[in-house]
Enzyme design. Structure first.
Site, PDB file in Angstrom:
ATOM      1  N   ARG A   1       0.849  -1.193   0.000  1.00 13.52           N
ATOM      2  CA  ARG A   1       0.000   0.000   0.000  1.00 13.52           C
ATOM      3  C   ARG A   1       0.887   1.248   0.000  1.00 13.52           C
ATOM      4  NH1 ARG A   1      -1.911   0.900   4.332  1.00 13.52           N
ATOM      5  NH2 ARG A   1      -1.249  -0.825   5.634  1.00 13.52           N
TER       6      ARG A   1
ATOM      7  N   TYR B   1      -1.513  -3.267  -7.227  1.00 16.78           N
ATOM      8  CA  TYR B   1      -1.219  -4.165  -6.110  1.00 16.78           C
ATOM      9  C   TYR B   1      -2.204  -4.076  -4.945  1.00 16.78           C
ATOM     10  CZ  TYR B   1       1.728  -7.093  -3.223  1.00 16.78           C
ATOM     11  OH  TYR B   1       2.214  -8.134  -2.484  1.00 16.78           O
ATOM     12  N   GLY B   2      -2.590  -5.191  -4.436  1.00 13.55           N
ATOM     13  CA  GLY B   2      -3.283  -5.345  -3.147  1.00 13.55           C
ATOM     14  C   GLY B   2      -4.254  -4.241  -2.783  1.00 13.55           C
ATOM     15  N   GLY B   3      -4.047  -3.702  -1.602  1.00 13.92           N
ATOM     16  CA  GLY B   3      -4.963  -2.710  -1.056  1.00 13.92           C
ATOM     17  C   GLY B   3      -5.092  -1.440  -1.890  1.00 13.92           C
TER      18      GLY B   3
ATOM     19  N   LYS C   1      -9.416  -2.283   1.520  1.00 14.69           N
ATOM     20  CA  LYS C   1      -9.103  -1.143   2.390  1.00 14.69           C
ATOM     21  C   LYS C   1      -9.921   0.084   1.998  1.00 14.69           C
ATOM     22  CE  LYS C   1      -5.998  -3.566   4.472  1.00 14.69           C
ATOM     23  NZ  LYS C   1      -6.286  -4.088   5.818  1.00 14.69           N
TER      24      LYS C   1
ATOM     25  N   HIS D   1     -10.858  -2.515  11.314  1.00 15.69           N
ATOM     26  CA  HIS D   1      -9.723  -3.316  10.842  1.00 15.69           C
ATOM     27  C   HIS D   1      -9.511  -4.448  11.854  1.00 15.69           C
ATOM     28  CE1 HIS D   1      -5.191  -3.282   9.557  1.00 15.69           C
ATOM     29  NE2 HIS D   1      -5.893  -4.086   8.802  1.00 15.69           N
TER      30      HIS D   1
ATOM     31  N   SER E   1      -1.300  -3.532  10.565  1.00 19.76           N
ATOM     32  CA  SER E   1      -0.938  -4.444   9.476  1.00 19.76           C
ATOM     33  C   SER E   1       0.258  -5.319   9.846  1.00 19.76           C
ATOM     34  CB  SER E   1      -0.581  -3.628   8.233  1.00 19.76           C
ATOM     35  OG  SER E   1      -1.631  -2.769   7.921  1.00 19.76           O
ATOM     36  N   ALA E   2       0.183  -6.581   9.430  1.00 24.65           N
ATOM     37  CA  ALA E   2       1.283  -7.531   9.609  1.00 24.65           C
ATOM     38  C   ALA E   2       1.698  -7.718  11.071  1.00 24.65           C
ATOM     39  CB  ALA E   2       2.484  -7.138   8.743  1.00 24.65           C
ATOM     40  N   CYS E   3       0.708  -7.729  11.974  1.00 24.33           N
ATOM     41  CA  CYS E   3       0.955  -8.019  13.394  1.00 24.33           C
ATOM     42  C   CYS E   3       0.424  -9.397  13.763  1.00 24.33           C
ATOM     43  CB  CYS E   3       0.240  -7.004  14.282  1.00 24.33           C
ATOM     44  SG  CYS E   3       1.171  -5.516  14.557  1.00 24.33           S
ATOM     45  N   GLY E   4       0.080 -10.203  12.776  1.00 20.57           N
ATOM     46  CA  GLY E   4      -0.351 -11.569  13.083  1.00 20.57           C
ATOM     47  C   GLY E   4      -1.854 -11.737  13.214  1.00 20.57           C
TER      48      GLY E   4
ATOM     49  N   ASP F   1      -9.321  -9.899   8.662  1.00 20.25           N
ATOM     50  CA  ASP F   1      -8.809  -8.530   8.453  1.00 20.25           C
ATOM     51  C   ASP F   1      -9.828  -7.437   8.753  1.00 20.25           C
ATOM     52  OD1 ASP F   1      -6.623  -6.851   7.681  1.00 20.25           O
ATOM     53  OD2 ASP F   1      -7.564  -6.506   5.738  1.00 20.25           O
TER      54      ASP F   1
ATOM     55  N   ASN G   1       6.571  -8.313   1.839  1.00 20.10           N
ATOM     56  CA  ASN G   1       5.109  -8.159   1.792  1.00 20.10           C
ATOM     57  C   ASN G   1       4.500  -9.044   0.692  1.00 20.10           C
ATOM     58  OD1 ASN G   1       2.642  -6.956   2.687  1.00 20.10           O
ATOM     59  ND2 ASN G   1       2.676  -5.581   0.929  1.00 20.10           N
TER      60      ASN G   1
ATOM     61  N   ARG H   1       2.398 -11.943  -0.942  1.00 23.27           N
ATOM     62  CA  ARG H   1       1.056 -12.312  -0.460  1.00 23.27           C
ATOM     63  C   ARG H   1       0.538 -13.586  -1.100  1.00 23.27           C
ATOM     64  NH1 ARG H   1      -1.635  -8.448   3.199  1.00 23.27           N
ATOM     65  NH2 ARG H   1      -0.108  -6.776   3.358  1.00 23.27           N
TER      66      ARG H   1
ATOM     67  N   ARG I   1       2.699  -4.393  18.027  1.00 23.76           N
ATOM     68  CA  ARG I   1       4.030  -4.921  18.359  1.00 23.76           C
ATOM     69  C   ARG I   1       4.690  -3.951  19.313  1.00 23.76           C
ATOM     70  NH1 ARG I   1       6.438  -8.495  14.571  1.00 23.76           N
ATOM     71  NH2 ARG I   1       4.875  -9.024  13.039  1.00 23.76           N
TER      72      ARG I   1
HETATM   73  C1  OXD Z   1      -2.932  -4.442   5.606  1.00 25.60           C
HETATM   74  C2  OXD Z   1      -3.467  -5.586   4.861  1.00 25.60           C
HETATM   75  O1  OXD Z   1      -1.987  -3.796   5.137  1.00 25.60           O
HETATM   76  O2  OXD Z   1      -4.371  -6.257   5.404  1.00 25.60           O
HETATM   77  O3  OXD Z   1      -3.444  -4.179   6.702  1.00 25.60           O
HETATM   78  O4  OXD Z   1      -3.051  -5.833   3.722  1.00 25.60           O
HETATM   79 MN    MN Z   2      -5.146  -5.336   7.160  1.00 20.92          MN
END
Ligand code: OXD
Ligand code: MN
Length: 611
Positions: free
Chosen positions: A73, A215-217, A224, A244, A266-269, A291, A388, A390, A421
């Site tokens: 993003r 890409y993605g979001g 998002k 979120h 994002s990306a915290c598990g 998500d 990142n 996916r 984190r």
């Molecule tokens: C983020 C995702 O960045 O879910 O939060 O892709």
């Molecule tokens: Mn997310």
């Protein structure tokens, strides 16, 4: 389907205008069928953008490699274009809507030359659910269409619900790379340069305009852009919550069930937590979403959540059979991989996948041939898979998906978790004393920045209120007020209880103290009991209710001293935290910071001073 068959007049007009502006070679309205999905994959393979993977190992799967400038993003290029700058607030990039539309219209002019325009009608949430919303994305990317098929509910059934005059969120998307006569993508991921990428939201008119990124979001606009930035505005106006948050179903050994949502940056598990395999005997976790959660009050006064998505767009590196077996199983077939490594035998590979790569050589995410790694790590900056990278996998393929994951009525929520984190200060788990205290805790969430976003802050702790910093479509101060209002208009007994968790505490040597993953079930069990009214498992402290030292059974490798450390109230650390919130965080929101939150800040400070 042909555009002329569209029954919704507003939709037809909007598509016609887009065709006139973007001048694609052809237009296709997506029907959401498997045949269409297969066709999209074939189009990508023919363009040299997708590589089919080993059908014996990963049936129906393909790999994409994006442009190195288009891997995450782009928060610096993400805009909230409300009429008034003050409505976007200090955490968003604001531009006047008319100016932005002018700039972007000139970029959109002729942008689909040489390409097909796909019109994707999609539902966020089960088609026809009271909580669901419909969007229509126009895109010139077959990669986007294929991903939208997995991540949302696409097609004719959505148009049926939309009828002739239903509400939809119109979403423009173009990769921003028109093709000259006879030109083809020929294996080059199409996108525009960074200064021409725009991810724009017009909250008042509920529109999304995205340009320049595939890409993605940035490009899958249901996620998002719609389900968070635009939906947060809809939720404010209509009295619900668009968050979120993951949604999980927790069953205790007696067979009692509770549903929990969790907001983590994002990306915290989040995906790992949503699919956790409990180490605690007799407990079960099932997934409703990983998500995003949309929550509305039911007739019984409780909050009901749906997962507006239909798939997982998960971070691949770090995912393995130990950290998240369910995610590995979910993406074993019919999935799309982006920016992972490719082994000689047509398998994917990424850092911390659990083993080295088969064969002599792998192709890294940039398309370079590299010696196969023997172990599952690489030097920083020399990763085989982008950090990142996916996988896009259908939710229904997840072995632990809850039966009710697509129930249009949603699931009743008992607890909200917030976390990030945080190597220091924040304890393993902490229950808010009240709704307002919980909102206060949500408002001060902080986390180390990860690779999910292109930013020069990677590795630093940044405040990410409610994990919504990049996703709230309006002034964050008003958003805090919205949360307070939800509390005011509800029966406190029926509202979810609020908890703060932190799996990421480190010791003096910089090692994680808590093992995380499946062991987090121990914390979930404590939360479950707290929601069930158990009281003798907690102590009242200046920062909230913390587990007694024996309330959470210790996992292997965690000593009693470790446990004391992560369940301790670090008075000095918290004083510093509060001072930072007072000096650097809350003032950002000016007059819009609700007074109740300052009162809460004062109260915690006073309790800390007395401790
Ligand atoms: C983020 C995702 O960045 O879910 O939060 O892709
Ligand atoms: Mn997310």
């Amino acid at each position: 389907m042909n555009v002329n068959e569209l029954k919704h007049k507003g939709l037809k007009k909007w598509v016609d205008e887009a065709v006139a502006l973007m001048t694609p070679d052809s237009v296709e309205v997506c029907d959401g069928s498997q045949t269409e999905y297969n066709h999209m994959i074939m189009v990508n393979i023919a363009a040299g953008l997708a590589t089919p993977l080993n059908a014996g190992k990963l049936p129906g799967c393909v790999l994409f490699r994006s442009d190195p400038s288009d891997v995450a993003r782009v928060e610096d290029r993400t805009f909230i274009a409300s009429e008034k700058e003050s409505d976007a607030g200090p955490t968003n990039h604001w531009t006047a809507p008319a100016d932005l539309k002018q700039t972007m219209s000139s970029l959109y002019k002729g942008c689909m030359k040489g390409r097909t325009m796909y019109v994707i009608p999609f539902s966020m949430g089960p088609v026809g659910s009271d909580i669901a919303k419909i969007g229509v994305e126009i895109t010139d990317s077959a990669y986007v269409v294929a991903n939208m098929h997995i991540m949302t509910r696409v097609g004719t059934k959505v148009l049926d619900v939309l009828g002739q005059d239903g509400f939809f969120v119109p979403c423009y998307h173009s990769v921003g790379k028109p093709l000259a006569e006879g030109q083809k993508d020929s294996g080059v991921w199409p996108c525009a340069s960074m200064d021409k990428k725009y991810i724009s939201h017009f909250p008042e008119t509920r529109e999304i305009w995205s340009y320049g990124s595939g890409y993605g979001g940035n490009a899958l606009l249901g996620k998002k852009c719609l389900a968070l930035r635009i939906a947060s505005v809809l939720a404010r106006d209509e009295g619900w919550l668009a968050e979120h948050m993951l949604i999980l179903k927790l069953t205790n050994p007696k067979g009692e069930v509770k549903y929990v949502t969790g907001a983590f940056p994002s990306a915290c598990g989040k995906t790992n937590l949503a699919m956790l395999i409990p180490t605690l005997p007799g407990w079960k976790v099932e997934t409703v979403g990983d998500d995003i959660a949309w929550m509305k009050f039911g007739k019984d006064g409780r909050l009901y959540a749906i997962n507006p998505e239909a798939g997982f767009f998960g971070v691949a590196p770090g995912t393995n059979y130990d950290s998240n077996k369910n995610a590995m199983e979910a993406c074993k077939k019919n999935s799309i991989f982006t920016n992972c490594g490719l082994t000689e035998d047509g398998d994917i590979w990424w850092e911390m996948i659990g083993q080295g790569a088969a064969g002599q050589e792998v192709i890294d995410w940039k398309g370079n041939l590299r010696p196969s790694p023997l172990k599952d790590k690489s030097l920083k900056g020399q990763e085989i898979a982008h950090p990142n990278a996916r996988f896009t996998a259908p939710a229904r393929q997840c072995p632990c998906i809850a039966d009710e994951w697509d129930d249009p009525a949603g699931v009743p929520i008992s607890a909200f978790l917030f976390g990030g984190r945080r190597p220091k200060t924040i304890p393993l788990v902490n229950q808010a004393k009240s709704w307002v205290h919980g909102v206060f805790m949500g408002s001060i969430v902080g986390s180390e920045v990860t690779a999910a976003v292109i930013s020069d802050q990677v590795g630093q702790v940044r405040r990410d209120p409610f994990a919504m910093l990049p996703f709230c479509g309006y002034h964050m101060g008003d958003y805090f007020q919205h949360w307070l209002n939800i509390g005011k208009k509800s029966d406190p007994e029926k509202l979810p209880k609020i908890f703060f968790v932190n799996w990421f505490r480190k010791n003096a040597e910089g090692k994680f103290i808590w093992p995380g993953y499946g062991e987090n079930s121990r914390v979930l069990a404590w939360i479950f009991d707290r929601c069930n009214g158990v009281t003798d498992n907690a102590v009242d402290t200046p920062i909230g209710f913390l587990p007694t030292i024996s309330a959470i059974a210790r996992p292997d490798g965690v000593s009693e001293a470790d446990m004391k450390e992560i369940l301790n109230v670090d008075i000095e650390g918290w004083k510093a935290e509060i001072a930072d919130v007072r000096k650097n965080h809350y003032p950002k929101f000016g007059d819009k910071l609700p007074k109740e939150l300052y009162t809460e800040l004062d109260a915690i400070e006073e309790r800390l001073n007395k401790a």
